[in-house]
Design an enzyme around this catalytic site. Structure first.
Site, PDB file in Angstrom:
ATOM      1  N   HIS A  99      57.380  17.993   3.698  1.00  0.00           N
ATOM      2  CA  HIS A  99      57.707  16.561   3.502  1.00  0.00           C
ATOM      3  C   HIS A  99      56.626  15.818   2.710  1.00  0.00           C
ATOM      4  O   HIS A  99      56.848  14.711   2.256  1.00  0.00           O
ATOM      5  CB  HIS A  99      58.041  15.872   4.838  1.00  0.00           C
ATOM      6  CG  HIS A  99      56.872  15.491   5.689  1.00  0.00           C
ATOM      7  ND1 HIS A  99      56.969  14.589   6.725  1.00  0.00           N
ATOM      8  CD2 HIS A  99      55.575  15.883   5.674  1.00  0.00           C
ATOM      9  CE1 HIS A  99      55.788  14.438   7.295  1.00  0.00           C
ATOM     10  NE2 HIS A  99      54.931  15.213   6.691  1.00  0.00           N
ATOM     11  N   PHE A 129      47.708  26.626  -0.360  1.00  0.00           N
ATOM     12  CA  PHE A 129      49.029  27.263  -0.269  1.00  0.00           C
ATOM     13  C   PHE A 129      49.761  27.268  -1.608  1.00  0.00           C
ATOM     14  O   PHE A 129      50.819  27.860  -1.736  1.00  0.00           O
ATOM     15  CB  PHE A 129      49.882  26.692   0.868  1.00  0.00           C
ATOM     16  CG  PHE A 129      49.936  25.188   1.033  1.00  0.00           C
ATOM     17  CD1 PHE A 129      50.143  24.340  -0.037  1.00  0.00           C
ATOM     18  CD2 PHE A 129      49.809  24.638   2.313  1.00  0.00           C
ATOM     19  CE1 PHE A 129      50.218  22.959   0.145  1.00  0.00           C
ATOM     20  CE2 PHE A 129      49.880  23.251   2.502  1.00  0.00           C
ATOM     21  CZ  PHE A 129      50.087  22.409   1.411  1.00  0.00           C
ATOM     22  N   ASP A 137      44.289  26.376   5.931  1.00  0.00           N
ATOM     23  CA  ASP A 137      44.292  25.006   5.395  1.00  0.00           C
ATOM     24  C   ASP A 137      43.136  24.912   4.396  1.00  0.00           C
ATOM     25  O   ASP A 137      42.399  25.877   4.163  1.00  0.00           O
ATOM     26  CB  ASP A 137      44.117  23.973   6.535  1.00  0.00           C
ATOM     27  CG  ASP A 137      44.757  22.610   6.218  1.00  0.00           C
ATOM     28  OD1 ASP A 137      44.372  22.003   5.187  1.00  0.00           O
ATOM     29  OD2 ASP A 137      45.617  22.153   6.987  1.00  0.00           O
ATOM     30  N   GLY A 194      41.988  28.004   2.096  1.00  0.00           N
ATOM     31  CA  GLY A 194      42.546  28.228   0.769  1.00  0.00           C
ATOM     32  C   GLY A 194      43.606  27.203   0.462  1.00  0.00           C
ATOM     33  O   GLY A 194      43.776  26.224   1.203  1.00  0.00           O
TER      34      GLY A 194
HETATM   35  N1  SAH Z   1      50.614  21.262  10.078  1.00  0.00           N
HETATM   36  C1  SAH Z   1      49.711  20.258  10.613  1.00  0.00           C
HETATM   37  C2  SAH Z   1      49.103  19.338   9.542  1.00  0.00           C
HETATM   38  C3  SAH Z   1      50.107  18.631   8.667  1.00  0.00           C
HETATM   39  S1  SAH Z   1      49.346  17.439   7.563  1.00  0.00           S
HETATM   40  C4  SAH Z   1      50.423  19.425  11.645  1.00  0.00           C
HETATM   41  O1  SAH Z   1      51.632  19.314  11.591  1.00  0.00           O
HETATM   42  O2  SAH Z   1      49.754  18.841  12.499  1.00  0.00           O
HETATM   43  C5  SAH Z   1      49.385  18.330   6.033  1.00  0.00           C
HETATM   44  C6  SAH Z   1      48.318  19.400   5.952  1.00  0.00           C
HETATM   45  O3  SAH Z   1      48.422  20.034   4.680  1.00  0.00           O
HETATM   46  C7  SAH Z   1      46.909  18.847   6.056  1.00  0.00           C
HETATM   47  O4  SAH Z   1      46.227  19.503   7.088  1.00  0.00           O
HETATM   48  C8  SAH Z   1      46.317  19.161   4.690  1.00  0.00           C
HETATM   49  O5  SAH Z   1      44.933  19.424   4.709  1.00  0.00           O
HETATM   50  C9  SAH Z   1      47.111  20.388   4.278  1.00  0.00           C
HETATM   51  N2  SAH Z   1      47.083  20.659   2.846  1.00  0.00           N
HETATM   52  C10 SAH Z   1      47.218  19.783   1.820  1.00  0.00           C
HETATM   53  N3  SAH Z   1      47.130  20.414   0.651  1.00  0.00           N
HETATM   54  C11 SAH Z   1      46.936  21.734   0.931  1.00  0.00           C
HETATM   55  C12 SAH Z   1      46.782  22.914   0.126  1.00  0.00           C
HETATM   56  N4  SAH Z   1      46.819  22.835  -1.206  1.00  0.00           N
HETATM   57  N5  SAH Z   1      46.621  24.102   0.761  1.00  0.00           N
HETATM   58  C13 SAH Z   1      46.598  24.191   2.116  1.00  0.00           C
HETATM   59  N6  SAH Z   1      46.733  23.105   2.928  1.00  0.00           N
HETATM   60  C14 SAH Z   1      46.902  21.898   2.332  1.00  0.00           C
END
Ligand code: SAH
Length: 332
Positions: free
Chosen positions: A238, A221, A196, A219
């Site tokens: 989503h 994604f 994350d 990092g």
């Molecule tokens: N998978 C987790 C969190 C979902 S919320 C769950 O279901 O509980 C969405 C997540 O995407 C957040 O933790 C946010 O920090 C992460 N996120 C947003 N942009 C991102 C990026 N560019 N790279 C990696 N993670 C990212």
């Protein structure tokens, strides 16, 4: 005669949300965990104006969150769910509305509907994730919200999917790693990585028993993800429009080990049950994040465009499904 009253309570429903959010922020249910308290005592404990707190409580008694006995207030079973120490507590979710930026974004829903634009960005000039990075307190409340909401999903996913033959799992956008933790606890042959943003990623599992099989990578994604046999991608796609989803999926497809799988965990639109929850989450994604909920066919199309194919949809026994994808060519 039900209809006019129902419509009126729907129209004014945001007032209940606001009242609940303040109750959550003040921690009223925590204060009532030990039993009923007089309003003066409660007001002193949470540093609120006594008369006004009584007015707030009147609303929350009327909707069944608290109960009143002779001027003292107590949690009902509904109010108990706002206690911080409850697994899957709804307190962090209710507190999210105390962020004026989120509240204002919902007030800007009409702009989204007219233009298709993300209300949050149109109003504040920055995206949700940058906002959270700049506001550590809001970031912490959001991370707690996702951890709480995901706590019951973790076990359902860990039980529903057969991880036999896979060795390494990366929780992509895994936040506090709640999902990964449930999967590693249930499948002892797996090692796992939470991936994350640097200001979000969980540094260690809550259970020390998992430490030896746990690692952390910070990092984005949109750039690259660590190699793995399986990717868990829960409540990520989503958040984003199709073009951004494709970047995320391509990052995963590029790093997926041969024979590996991508496990997208989402509320799938068009499945029976939870229509209202799915429809409201879809609007929330529009308003705050610029994403959307999708049908199975829409996920299948996204996978295909990213060089993946939807191989099956696994039910978990809860509203969220697992969409399993594999590389279209090269892997099986
Ligand atoms: N998978 C987790 C969190 C979902 S919320 C769950 O279901 O509980 C969405 C997540 O995407 C957040 O933790 C946010 O920090 C992460 N996120 C947003 N942009 C991102 C990026 N560019 N790279 C990696 N993670 C990212």
């Amino acid at each position: 005669m039900g209809k006019p009253a129902d419509l009126q309570s729907m129209v004014t429903g945001f007032r209940v949300s606001a009242a609940l959010s303040v109750a959550a922020e003040l921690g009223l249910s925590d204060q009532l965990a030990g039993g009923p308290r007089a309003v003066g005592d409660l007001a002193a404990a949470v540093q609120a104006d006594e008369d006004t707190l009584r007015r707030l409580l009147r609303v929350l008694v009327a909707v069944g969150v608290y109960a009143e006995y002779d001027g003292s207030f107590a949690n009902t079973t509904v109010g108990e769910e706002l206690r911080s120490d409850r697994p899957g507590s709804l307190r962090p979710l209710a507190r999210l509305l105390q962020d004026p930026a989120i509240w204002a974004a919902w007030g800007h829903l009409g702009h989204s509907v007219r233009t298709g634009a993300t209300a949050f960005e149109a109003l504040h000039g920055i995206d949700l994730w940058t906002h959270r990075q700049r506001n550590p307190e809001q970031n912490a409340i959001f991370n707690d919200t996702m951890a709480a909401l995901s706590s019951y999903v973790g076990d359902a996913v860990a039980n529903a999917y057969d991880f036999t033959g896979l060795a390494s799992v990366v929780d992509v956008g895994g936040g506090q790693g709640v999902l990964l933790e449930a999967v590693l606890a249930r499948h002892e042959h797996l090692t796992g990585t939470v991936f994350d943003l640097p200001h979000v990623v969980a540094k260690e599992p809550r259970s020390s028993a998992l430490e030896s099989r746990w690692s952390v990578v910070a990092g984005s994604f949109f750039e690259a993800v660590p190699a793995a046999d399986a990717y868990l991608v829960k409540s990520i796609l989503h958040d984003w429009p199709d073009d951004r989803c494709l970047q995320i999926l391509r990052s995963c497809a590029a790093a997926l080990n041969p024979g590996g799988v991508l496990l997208v965990v989402e509320l799938v639109l068009g499945r029976p049950g939870n229509e209202l929850q799915a429809a409201l989450t879809d609007l929330n994604m529009l308003v705050v994040a610029g994403g959307r909920e999708r049908t199975e066919a829409e996920y299948a199309a996204l996978f295909e465009a990213a060089g993946l194919r939807l191989t099956r949809v696994v039910d978990t026994g809860i509203p969220m499904s697992i969409l399993e994808a594999r590389r279209s060519s090269g892997g099986s």
